[in-house]
Design a protein around this motif. Structure first.
Motif, PDB file in Angstrom:
ATOM      1  N   GLU A 767      -2.432   3.594   6.332  1.00  0.00           N
ATOM      2  CA  GLU A 767      -2.445   2.801   7.562  1.00  0.00           C
ATOM      3  C   GLU A 767      -3.290   1.542   7.389  1.00  0.00           C
ATOM      4  O   GLU A 767      -2.960   0.478   7.915  1.00  0.00           O
ATOM      5  CB  GLU A 767      -2.979   3.642   8.714  1.00  0.00           C
ATOM      6  CG  GLU A 767      -2.034   4.758   9.137  1.00  0.00           C
ATOM      7  CD  GLU A 767      -2.614   5.609  10.243  1.00  0.00           C
ATOM      8  OE1 GLU A 767      -3.754   5.293  10.678  1.00  0.00           O
ATOM      9  OE2 GLU A 767      -1.949   6.581  10.676  1.00  0.00           O
ATOM     10  N   GLN A 768      -4.403   1.662   6.632  1.00  0.00           N
ATOM     11  CA  GLN A 768      -5.281   0.514   6.413  1.00  0.00           C
ATOM     12  C   GLN A 768      -4.811  -0.366   5.255  1.00  0.00           C
ATOM     13  O   GLN A 768      -5.318  -1.471   5.067  1.00  0.00           O
ATOM     14  CB  GLN A 768      -6.704   1.005   6.137  1.00  0.00           C
ATOM     15  CG  GLN A 768      -7.306   1.820   7.274  1.00  0.00           C
ATOM     16  CD  GLN A 768      -8.619   2.472   6.886  1.00  0.00           C
ATOM     17  OE1 GLN A 768      -9.145   2.235   5.795  1.00  0.00           O
ATOM     18  NE2 GLN A 768      -9.141   3.323   7.767  1.00  0.00           N
ATOM     19  N   GLY A 769      -3.857   0.121   4.455  1.00  0.00           N
ATOM     20  CA  GLY A 769      -3.412  -0.625   3.284  1.00  0.00           C
ATOM     21  C   GLY A 769      -4.476  -0.735   2.224  1.00  0.00           C
ATOM     22  O   GLY A 769      -4.494  -1.692   1.439  1.00  0.00           O
ATOM     23  N   ASN A 770      -5.369   0.228   2.169  1.00  0.00           N
ATOM     24  CA  ASN A 770      -6.496   0.200   1.234  1.00  0.00           C
ATOM     25  C   ASN A 770      -6.279   1.247   0.138  1.00  0.00           C
ATOM     26  O   ASN A 770      -6.480   2.440   0.343  1.00  0.00           O
ATOM     27  CB  ASN A 770      -7.798   0.484   1.996  1.00  0.00           C
ATOM     28  CG  ASN A 770      -9.020   0.425   1.094  1.00  0.00           C
ATOM     29  OD1 ASN A 770      -8.930   0.010  -0.072  1.00  0.00           O
ATOM     30  ND2 ASN A 770     -10.162   0.827   1.621  1.00  0.00           N
ATOM     31  N   TRP A 771      -5.872   0.777  -1.035  1.00  0.00           N
ATOM     32  CA  TRP A 771      -5.620   1.669  -2.174  1.00  0.00           C
ATOM     33  C   TRP A 771      -6.614   1.414  -3.300  1.00  0.00           C
ATOM     34  O   TRP A 771      -6.276   1.556  -4.475  1.00  0.00           O
ATOM     35  CB  TRP A 771      -4.198   1.490  -2.693  1.00  0.00           C
ATOM     36  CG  TRP A 771      -3.126   1.740  -1.674  1.00  0.00           C
ATOM     37  CD1 TRP A 771      -2.279   0.832  -1.140  1.00  0.00           C
ATOM     38  CD2 TRP A 771      -2.797   2.998  -1.078  1.00  0.00           C
ATOM     39  NE1 TRP A 771      -1.433   1.423  -0.239  1.00  0.00           N
ATOM     40  CE2 TRP A 771      -1.735   2.771  -0.184  1.00  0.00           C
ATOM     41  CE3 TRP A 771      -3.305   4.290  -1.190  1.00  0.00           C
ATOM     42  CZ2 TRP A 771      -1.157   3.778   0.582  1.00  0.00           C
ATOM     43  CZ3 TRP A 771      -2.725   5.293  -0.429  1.00  0.00           C
ATOM     44  CH2 TRP A 771      -1.671   5.046   0.447  1.00  0.00           C
ATOM     45  N   ASP A 772      -7.850   1.060  -2.964  1.00  0.00           N
ATOM     46  CA  ASP A 772      -8.847   0.739  -3.995  1.00  0.00           C
ATOM     47  C   ASP A 772      -9.170   1.951  -4.868  1.00  0.00           C
ATOM     48  O   ASP A 772      -9.558   1.793  -6.032  1.00  0.00           O
ATOM     49  CB  ASP A 772     -10.133   0.222  -3.336  1.00  0.00           C
ATOM     50  CG  ASP A 772      -9.913  -1.122  -2.642  1.00  0.00           C
ATOM     51  OD1 ASP A 772      -8.910  -1.785  -2.981  1.00  0.00           O
ATOM     52  OD2 ASP A 772     -10.715  -1.484  -1.774  1.00  0.00           O
ATOM     53  N   LEU A 773      -9.039   3.160  -4.315  1.00  0.00           N
ATOM     54  CA  LEU A 773      -9.372   4.354  -5.088  1.00  0.00           C
ATOM     55  C   LEU A 773      -8.310   4.719  -6.118  1.00  0.00           C
ATOM     56  O   LEU A 773      -8.577   5.496  -7.027  1.00  0.00           O
ATOM     57  CB  LEU A 773      -9.585   5.547  -4.146  1.00  0.00           C
ATOM     58  CG  LEU A 773     -10.763   5.452  -3.175  1.00  0.00           C
ATOM     59  CD1 LEU A 773     -10.786   6.677  -2.257  1.00  0.00           C
ATOM     60  CD2 LEU A 773     -12.073   5.343  -3.943  1.00  0.00           C
ATOM     61  N   CYS A 774      -7.115   4.152  -5.962  1.00  0.00           N
ATOM     62  CA  CYS A 774      -6.015   4.526  -6.856  1.00  0.00           C
ATOM     63  C   CYS A 774      -6.155   3.831  -8.207  1.00  0.00           C
ATOM     64  O   CYS A 774      -6.593   2.678  -8.301  1.00  0.00           O
ATOM     65  CB  CYS A 774      -4.668   4.169  -6.228  1.00  0.00           C
ATOM     66  SG  CYS A 774      -4.312   5.111  -4.734  1.00  0.00           S
ATOM     67  N   SER A 775      -5.756   4.517  -9.245  1.00  0.00           N
ATOM     68  CA  SER A 775      -5.834   3.987 -10.602  1.00  0.00           C
ATOM     69  C   SER A 775      -4.525   3.326 -10.990  1.00  0.00           C
ATOM     70  O   SER A 775      -3.470   3.554 -10.397  1.00  0.00           O
ATOM     71  CB  SER A 775      -6.138   5.111 -11.597  1.00  0.00           C
ATOM     72  OG  SER A 775      -7.301   5.811 -11.223  1.00  0.00           O
ATOM     73  N   ASP A 776      -4.596   2.507 -12.016  1.00  0.00           N
ATOM     74  CA  ASP A 776      -3.413   1.844 -12.554  1.00  0.00           C
ATOM     75  C   ASP A 776      -2.825   2.741 -13.646  1.00  0.00           C
ATOM     76  O   ASP A 776      -3.232   2.661 -14.811  1.00  0.00           O
ATOM     77  CB  ASP A 776      -3.785   0.471 -13.122  1.00  0.00           C
ATOM     78  CG  ASP A 776      -2.592  -0.227 -13.749  1.00  0.00           C
ATOM     79  OD1 ASP A 776      -1.450   0.161 -13.421  1.00  0.00           O
ATOM     80  OD2 ASP A 776      -2.789  -1.141 -14.571  1.00  0.00           O
TER      81      ASP A 776
END
Length: 778
Positions: A767-776
């Protein structure tokens, strides 16, 4: 009985339908499924056998067709094979006679044409040694003649090159002459060389003409011989497939064979059947299997309940009072038990929802020999075998896991049930329904990368949301969490163990599945059965599910024991059969479930039970008196053209559809999988290799970090734990270096199992569009 057919079938069309075939004096006429195609009439016990077991075939080109009476007719090829057949009506018999005569005429015509094309061949039997020697001698002679013509062409080519070079030199010298006296001599020399060049060129043209004429004269015969070889190879593959199956079943039958009673081994009875002349050995070997050594005896049998039970009404038979009616329509538990419930939800106006895709690009017709890859992998773990995408389907294992929710309506109905026993029936039906999508799906799903996720957000359409994450790579393990606004939560952690056994591939799902209902607080758990892929070596791949499942309600102690019967060549039961009994905590049976895992399930209310006679193995079987069976689940039909789209269901077609706002680790963003779906298989294989190399590098980096952290405890304490960035986990020296991002491993106090449970945060991050925790990881 028979399928509706056109009254005048055209030659060459495939004609199918039910006919009654004479078997023997004991069984008489038996219903069989007949298929007429390419001049061959084949038959099967059921339509389901068409993919793997043909009971007999007769060639119409050499067969006689005779009508006996209004419904009966006979097909014979001179004594070796005779089919006595009976149609359901005179009209149906005439349709079959018309189709058979047309197919026979076309088969005779094709045989005559093939004989004309092979007039140059000696008229000898292909089975005789002399005929084979003559054929080989002629082929060798033809090859020697063609070889000599090729040598002539090579000689002419050398002469053309030689004389052409000489002519070119003469022309060059002619251009450089200045004296008129030398001009005449050089012109004469050029003329001679030009004449030689013309003669050689004519010889070359004549040699080419001879070679072409000879090649054309033999081309038709070679094409015919090539086609014959191809047909023989196909027949050999089919024969090997049947032999492999029969060998496997005979081995098992030998280990557990039982002795037939004397009444069935009476030679006089066998002689009586032989005198009739109507028994067909190709089918009666199966029809005379009165006791099937391979078929396990049923643990229970069901009989109709006493009519007095059908007259009962009231609250003593919860949810089934309306079963006293005479209609054959399916009745839902929740519609019965909640019909008078004032709290039943009323229909709501649906908001416009997204239109999902109904097609994907057709599967390319790329051929690749599976055996050439698998023959060196016998006994190995499947997840450690490098496989090209040619054997995959464009979905990951996480998406296949999400397909379990295709029949989520069963859980919606279970959530409305007041009786835990009724609820158990729906949960058991949901357990069986998850296998219905696998019947034709022989493609292998992509192994997810470590940390890969897949979300299935159907909140607006269906009221549920689902999330999967790959939490381990060796062994491969995926965690799944789904919750619905209808009041149920489904969670599972599945680890796949697989072994290649040469003739077949076994896939054993480890781990458990749990379903919790919010209103009643009923907590169910069960495990999956073994999946087997047959005909790895030769023949058409087919899938079977076998084993037993215990669905347990940990709150009430209710239990449902489901048995998936393995396919048996000798069995008289329907293929893919599933049976089950729902019992309470005291072991008293209340419901019986039966059906097939690829089509439908039915349930029956048990009114009375008793101990019956001993079975063939001395086990005493229980006899259940039940009310009329009602359908609880039926498989949805596949979309049109599914055979060209990996046999995907309507839900499966939408799983890899691109969506905005999903996590960067979502399976929809996987490049090799996307390329395969679009038909670019070579590029997909290259991308797959790139991802594999990337995950190996990331694994080495993770191992270095773990070693460094172990040697420097102070540094390790100062570091913040974060998600890993590759597919491969460290399964040897540092098994706990990877931490799942959206799931955490806990001990479940209810079931007593250890599994990964959703810890929250994913849908908020979306909902926040925050995927900083996800890895590449891609």
């Amino acid at each position: 009985m028979s399928e509706a057919k056109s009254p005048t079938p055209t030659p060459g069309d495939t004609y199918k339908g039910w006919l009654f075939k004479w078997t023997n004096y004991i069984k008489g006429y038996q219903r069989r499924w007949f298929v007429l195609s390419n001049g061959l009439l084949s038959y099967y016990r059921t339509q389901a056998e068409m993919g793997h077991t043909c009971r007999g075939t007769i060639n119409l080109a050499t067969a006689n067709i005779a009508v006996e009476d209004s419904c009966n007719f006979v097909i014979s090829n001179g004594g070796a094979q005779t089919y006595h057949l009976k149609a359901s009506s005179e009209v149906e018999r005439q349709r079959w006679i018309t189709a058979l005569e047309l197919a026979k005429a076309k088969a005779v015509q094709m045989q005559a044409e093939s004989d004309d094309s092979g007039d140059d061949f000696p008229a000898v039997s292909p089975n005789s040694g002399q005929g084979g020697d003559c054929r080989n001698t002629e082929i060798q002679s033809t090859l020697r003649t063609l070889n000599s013509k090729v040598e002539d062409l090579a000689t002419c080519n050398d002469l053309i090159v030689k004389h052409g070079s000489a002519l070119q030199r003469s022309l060059s010298e002619l251009e450089g002459l200045r004296v008129a006296v030398d001009m005449g001599e050089k012109v004469k020399q050029v003329t001679e060389r030009a004449t030689l060049f013309r003669i050689t060129s004519n010889a070359m043209i004549n040699a080419c003409r001879d070679f072409l004429s000879m090649a054309q004269s033999h081309s038709k015969r070679w094409q015919k011989a090539l086609q014959t070889e191809r047909e023989q190879r196909i027949r050999l593959e089919e024969t090997l497939e049947q032999l492999a199956k029969q060998h496997n079943h005979l081995e098992r039958a030998f280990r557990g064979a039982t002795v037939l009673p004397p009444s069935f081994s009476n030679p006089a009875l066998g002689n009586k059947g032989a005198v009739s002349g109507k028994a067909d050995a190709s089918d009666e070997d199966d029809d005379n299997e009165f006791f099937d050594a391979m078929e396990e005896p049923a643990e229970f049998i069901t009989v109709p309940a006493d009519p007095k039970y059908h007259r009962r009404s009231g609250s003593n038979i919860s949810g089934i009072s309306s079963e006293t009616g005479t209609d054959d329509q399916s009745v839902n538990f929740d519609e019965l038990s909640l019909a008078s419930n004032p709290e039943s939800p009323q229909p709501l106006e649906l908001e416009p929802v997204r239109q999902r895709r109904t097609r994907i690009p057709d599967k390319p017709n790329y051929y690749l020999n599976l055996w050439s890859i698998m023959k060196n992998c016998i006994g190995k773990e499947l997840s450690k075998i490098p496989m090209p995408v040619n054997f995959n389907e464009p979905l990951s294992m996480l998406q296949r896991l999400s397909e379990d929710l295709e029949y989520y309506e069963l859980l919606d109905k279970a959530a409305k049930c007041h009786s835990s026993l009724e609820q158990m029936c729906y949960v058991a039906a949901f357990t069986v329904s998850s296998y219905s999508t696998t019947v034709h799906r022989t493609g292998k799903p992509f192994n997810p990368l470590l940390g890969e996720t897949f979300e299935l957000d159907r909140h607006r359409e269906c009221g549920y949301r689902s999330l999967c994450e790959q939490v381990s790579h060796h062994p491969p393990a995926a965690a799944h969490h789904a919750f619905s606004e209808k009041g149920w939560t489904l969670r599972q952690e599945i680890t796949l163990a697989s072994k290649f056994r040469g003739k077949y591939l076994s896939i054993m799902p480890l781990g458990s599945i749990q379903c919790i209902f919010e209103k009643s607080n009923n907590h169910y758990s069960w495990k999956k059965v073994t999946t087997t892929v047959h005909n790895i070596i030769v023949g058409k791949l087919w899938i079977d599910q076998s084993g037993e499942i215990d669905v347990v309600n940990h709150k009430t102690g209710d239990r449902c024991h489901l048995k998936f019967a393995p396919y048996s060549y000798f069995s008289r039961d329907v293929p893919r059969k599933v049976t089950g009994v729902v019992t309470d905590k005291d072991g008293k049976a209340h419901y019986v479930l039966s059906g097939t895992w690829d089509e439908k399930m039915e349930f029956s209310k048990i009114m009375q039970s008793s101990k019956g006679e001993n079975g063939t193995e001395g086990k005493q079987r229980t006899v259940y008196q039940t009310l009329k069976a009602k359908e609880i689940w039926r498989k949805n039909p596949l979309p049109e053209g599914a055979e060209n789209m990996y046999y995907f269901s309507s839900l499966a077609l939408t799983l890899n559809e691109p969506e905005e706002g999903v996590a960067p680790t979502d399976s929809r963003r996987r490049p090799d999988q996307r390329l395969m779906e679009e038909g670019h298989w070579d590029e997909a294989n290259a991308e797959k290799q790139r991802l594999e190399e990337k995950q190996r590098s990331a694994r080495r980096e993770r191992e270095k970090e773990a070693v460094k952290a172990a040697s420097s405890p102070e540094e390790a304490d100062a570091k913040e734990p974060g998600p890993a960035s590759s597919e491969i986990s460290d399964e040897s020296a540092h098994p706990d270096t990877y931490q799942a991002l959206w799931f955490e491993k806990i001990d479940d106090p209810v079931s007593g199992e250890t599994l990964h449970i959703y810890k929250g945060g994913y849908w908020e991050a979306k909902e926040q569009g925050n995927w900083d925790l996800c890895s590449d990881i891609f």
